[in-house]
Motif scaffolding. Structure first.
Motif, PDB file in Angstrom:
ATOM      1  N   GLY A 204       0.803  -1.215   0.000  1.00 47.29           N
ATOM      2  CA  GLY A 204       0.000   0.000   0.000  1.00 47.29           C
ATOM      3  C   GLY A 204       0.834   1.262   0.000  1.00 47.29           C
ATOM      4  N   PRO A 205       0.186   2.411   0.082  1.00 51.67           N
ATOM      5  CA  PRO A 205       0.901   3.682   0.148  1.00 51.67           C
ATOM      6  C   PRO A 205       1.212   4.064   1.595  1.00 51.67           C
ATOM      7  CG  PRO A 205      -1.439   4.113   0.071  1.00 51.67           C
ATOM      8  CD  PRO A 205      -1.277   2.598   0.080  1.00 51.67           C
ATOM      9  N   THR A 206       2.013   5.080   1.775  1.00 53.84           N
ATOM     10  CA  THR A 206       2.073   5.745   3.072  1.00 53.84           C
ATOM     11  C   THR A 206       1.383   7.092   2.922  1.00 53.84           C
ATOM     12  OG1 THR A 206       4.219   6.807   2.662  1.00 53.84           O
ATOM     13  CG2 THR A 206       4.223   4.625   3.723  1.00 53.84           C
ATOM     14  N   PHE A 207       0.908   7.617   4.026  1.00 56.07           N
ATOM     15  CA  PHE A 207       0.233   8.912   4.048  1.00 56.07           C
ATOM     16  C   PHE A 207       0.994   9.819   5.005  1.00 56.07           C
ATOM     17  CE2 PHE A 207      -2.798  11.983   5.719  1.00 56.07           C
ATOM     18  CZ  PHE A 207      -3.462  12.413   4.582  1.00 56.07           C
ATOM     19  N   GLU A 208       1.550  10.880   4.465  1.00 49.31           N
ATOM     20  CA  GLU A 208       2.364  11.807   5.258  1.00 49.31           C
ATOM     21  C   GLU A 208       1.562  13.065   5.547  1.00 49.31           C
ATOM     22  OE1 GLU A 208       5.102  10.354   6.107  1.00 49.31           O
ATOM     23  OE2 GLU A 208       4.868   8.742   4.646  1.00 49.31           O
ATOM     24  N   VAL A 242       2.671  -5.568   6.756  1.00 48.16           N
ATOM     25  CA  VAL A 242       2.710  -4.203   7.278  1.00 48.16           C
ATOM     26  C   VAL A 242       2.098  -3.308   6.200  1.00 48.16           C
ATOM     27  CG1 VAL A 242       4.138  -2.339   8.167  1.00 48.16           C
ATOM     28  CG2 VAL A 242       4.779  -4.724   8.604  1.00 48.16           C
ATOM     29  N   SER A 243       0.920  -2.796   6.484  1.00 44.78           N
ATOM     30  CA  SER A 243       0.131  -2.152   5.440  1.00 44.78           C
ATOM     31  C   SER A 243      -0.130  -0.684   5.709  1.00 44.78           C
ATOM     32  CB  SER A 243      -1.215  -2.881   5.301  1.00 44.78           C
ATOM     33  OG  SER A 243      -2.069  -2.195   4.410  1.00 44.78           O
ATOM     34  N   GLY A 244       0.056   0.125   4.670  1.00 43.42           N
ATOM     35  CA  GLY A 244      -0.409   1.498   4.695  1.00 43.42           C
ATOM     36  C   GLY A 244      -1.911   1.518   4.534  1.00 43.42           C
ATOM     37  N   PRO A 245      -2.526   2.708   4.500  1.00 41.90           N
ATOM     38  CA  PRO A 245      -3.992   2.816   4.433  1.00 41.90           C
ATOM     39  C   PRO A 245      -4.552   2.369   3.086  1.00 41.90           C
ATOM     40  CG  PRO A 245      -2.957   4.993   4.336  1.00 41.90           C
ATOM     41  CD  PRO A 245      -1.867   4.025   4.636  1.00 41.90           C
ATOM     42  N   VAL A 246      -5.280   1.242   3.092  1.00 36.56           N
ATOM     43  CA  VAL A 246      -5.914   0.712   1.877  1.00 36.56           C
ATOM     44  C   VAL A 246      -7.302   0.193   2.233  1.00 36.56           C
ATOM     45  CG1 VAL A 246      -3.737   0.064   0.790  1.00 36.56           C
ATOM     46  CG2 VAL A 246      -4.942  -1.603   2.213  1.00 36.56           C
ATOM     47  N   VAL A 259      -0.335   0.746   9.512  1.00 34.73           N
ATOM     48  CA  VAL A 259       0.441   1.960   9.766  1.00 34.73           C
ATOM     49  C   VAL A 259      -0.064   3.042   8.826  1.00 34.73           C
ATOM     50  CG1 VAL A 259       2.489   0.676  10.498  1.00 34.73           C
ATOM     51  CG2 VAL A 259       2.233   1.329   8.093  1.00 34.73           C
ATOM     52  N   GLU A 260       0.450   4.247   9.021  1.00 38.36           N
ATOM     53  CA  GLU A 260       0.062   5.353   8.143  1.00 38.36           C
ATOM     54  C   GLU A 260       1.279   5.984   7.483  1.00 38.36           C
ATOM     55  OE1 GLU A 260      -1.685   9.462   9.372  1.00 38.36           O
ATOM     56  OE2 GLU A 260      -3.407   8.196   8.829  1.00 38.36           O
ATOM     57  N   ALA A 261       2.172   6.539   8.275  1.00 35.81           N
ATOM     58  CA  ALA A 261       3.324   7.263   7.735  1.00 35.81           C
ATOM     59  C   ALA A 261       4.519   6.331   7.549  1.00 35.81           C
ATOM     60  CB  ALA A 261       3.696   8.416   8.660  1.00 35.81           C
ATOM     61  N   ALA A 262       5.494   6.800   6.775  1.00 40.08           N
ATOM     62  CA  ALA A 262       6.691   6.001   6.494  1.00 40.08           C
ATOM     63  C   ALA A 262       7.474   5.682   7.759  1.00 40.08           C
ATOM     64  CB  ALA A 262       7.577   6.745   5.501  1.00 40.08           C
ATOM     65  N   THR A 263       7.550   6.627   8.676  1.00 37.24           N
ATOM     66  CA  THR A 263       8.291   6.377   9.919  1.00 37.24           C
ATOM     67  C   THR A 263       7.622   5.263  10.720  1.00 37.24           C
ATOM     68  OG1 THR A 263       7.039   8.216  10.927  1.00 37.24           O
ATOM     69  CG2 THR A 263       9.260   8.705  10.085  1.00 37.24           C
ATOM     70  N   VAL A 287       6.272   3.760  -0.677  1.00 33.52           N
ATOM     71  CA  VAL A 287       6.553   4.680   0.430  1.00 33.52           C
ATOM     72  C   VAL A 287       6.809   6.083  -0.126  1.00 33.52           C
ATOM     73  CG1 VAL A 287       8.072   5.147   2.389  1.00 33.52           C
ATOM     74  CG2 VAL A 287       7.556   2.777   1.733  1.00 33.52           C
ATOM     75  N   ALA A 288       6.150   7.079   0.441  1.00 25.92           N
ATOM     76  CA  ALA A 288       6.368   8.455   0.013  1.00 25.92           C
ATOM     77  C   ALA A 288       7.826   8.845   0.271  1.00 25.92           C
ATOM     78  CB  ALA A 288       5.430   9.391   0.759  1.00 25.92           C
ATOM     79  N   ASP A 289       8.455   9.476  -0.706  1.00 29.57           N
ATOM     80  CA  ASP A 289       9.869   9.849  -0.568  1.00 29.57           C
ATOM     81  C   ASP A 289      10.081  10.991   0.417  1.00 29.57           C
ATOM     82  OD1 ASP A 289      10.914   7.960  -2.397  1.00 29.57           O
ATOM     83  OD2 ASP A 289      10.240   9.205  -4.067  1.00 29.57           O
TER      84      ASP A 289
END
Length: 409
Positions: A204-208, A242-246, A259-263, A287-289
């Motif tokens: 998934g993505p991360t959300f920053e 380990v999943s970002g918001p989907v 999880v939400e953010a990259a950290t 992961v957002a750069d």
């Protein structure tokens, strides 16, 4: 009766026409009781003996019957059915179904699915004793047994006994409990090569966050990563996702950490690496750069002076961190390279720069984000393999099998 290999496995049950079709109902019940999932395909003649409603109630899935159903064939239903299952079971297997499969005939949903499947098939014959003993039927059975690889047919029964027609001999379909044991043995025969292995998959993505209502993210749906987690679990691995918001369901047999953010993603992965040895890490998350240096505590309002200036800082490099994690480094680290140009050059550069073992590269300029299909190239230190566009589920299964082959070697 033990069914150690059925939990979480998928069985496609094709029900042919014959009085023994009633036993298919009990077989569905037993498979589900053992923890398996069942999809049923009912032939036209099979529907003369059992009803779709009964099968749907017992299996928990709609019953597939016709080759030309718009809601199925827009997605090539017979192909999806053949790929969905871990094992195809034909019970009762009539002389007609056996003949079609042995001779490559495909004129209905059952025969088309049997020809299209890339999974092993278990046949449970049921017919009159004279039909079973006929040289043509025996030749077709021998043909199915002679096929190699996943086309090779396995048989259970028929049993000897009194027929519904009053004759006596071999032709009775094996009892559901016996078929269940044959299913378990066939699924268990080399089907879990990653048993005992531990895997961590990011997806998934991360959300920053910028403020409480806005943030930086990307278009990743998480479908490919979730499919990989499911495929690894299907091969026996203990999988942590380990999943970002989907908006996806957790695959069966997989433990999900949200999880939400990259950290947060980096911290969650490190927790898993330090909790117990990890054999496989597949870092498929997008992961957002960058992230904002200093998240606003309140919503940023529009102002006459124009948009606010955002000061961006780099996010942690999770793939590089895992690849260089010293004593807790997984035995195999797989990264992803989503590119819009120069795929090979960029993927090979990433392979070298990050220190991982493999890179799965894909061109995301061609309708990949959010879709159900993907075309990828696997880059290793030894070379590369390009896989044609196929469903993300099939890409995941191919990657999982490639990982299993790596550990076997």
């Amino acid at each position: 009766m033990t069914t150690a290999h059925l939990s979480g496995r998928r069985v496609l049950l094709i029900i042919g026409g014959g009085i023994a079709a009633y036993k298919a109902l009990e077989l569905v019940r037993l498979i589900r009781k053992a923890g398996g999932e069942v999809m049923t395909l009912l032939t036209k003649s099979g529907a003369e003996f059992v009803t779709p409603m009964s099968l749907a109630a017992l299996s928990g899935h709609p019953v597939r019957q016709d080759l030309f159903m718009p809601e199925d064939e827009t997605a090539m239903g017979h192909i999806e059915l053949s790929r969905w299952a871990d094992l195809v079971v034909v019970a009762p297997a009539t002389a007609g179904l056996i003949a079609k499969a042995a001779n490559g005939m495909a004129d209905d949903l059952a025969s088309t699915t049997l020809l299209a499947t890339d999974k092993k098939t278990l046949w449970a014959p049921a017919m009159n004793v004279r039909m079973w003993e006929h040289p043509a039927v025996q030749a077709n059975v021998a043909t199915l047994k002679s096929f190699t690889g996943f086309h090779q047919g396995a048989f259970v029964g028929p049993d000897e006994g009194e027929m519904a027609c009053g004759e006596y001999g071999f032709g009775r379909m094996a009892e559901p409990a016996v078929i269940l044991q044959a299913i378990d043995r066939l699924i268990g025969a080399g089907s879990r090569p990653l048993a005992g292995r531990r895997a961590v998959v990011t997806a998934g993505p991360t959300f920053e966050p910028i403020d409480p209502v806005r943030g930086l993210t990307n278009r990743s749906s998480g479908k490919q990563g979730y499919a990989i987690a499911a495929a690894l679990a299907d091969l026996g691995a203990e999988v942590v996702l380990v999943s970002g918001p989907v908006f996806l369901n957790t695959p069966q047999g997989v433990r999900r950490v949200e999880v939400e953010a990259a950290t947060e993603m980096k911290a969650a992965v490190e927790t898993e690496l330090n909790a117990a040895p990890v054999d496989i890490a597949v870092m498929s998350a997008a992961v957002a750069d960058w992230r904002v240096d200093g998240v606003a505590t309140g919503k940023i309002k529009k102002a006459p002076g124009g948009p606010p200036a955002l000061h961006l800082i780099e996010n942690p490099d999770i793939l590089a961190s895992v690849s260089k994690s010293g004593s807790v480094r997984p035995k195999l680290v797989v990264g992803f390279a989503a590119e819009t140009s120069d795929l090979e050059d960029n993927a090979r550069a990433k392979l070298s720069r990050k220190g991982c073992d493999w890179i799965v590269g894909n061109d995301v300029s061609d309708d990949v984000f959010g879709s159900d299909g993907n075309a990828v190239t696997l880059f290793t230190r030894q070379g590369s393999e390009t896989w044609e566009r196929q469903s993300k589920t099939d890409v995941a299964r191919k990657l999982a099998q490639r990982i299993a082959d790596h550990f076997k070697a």
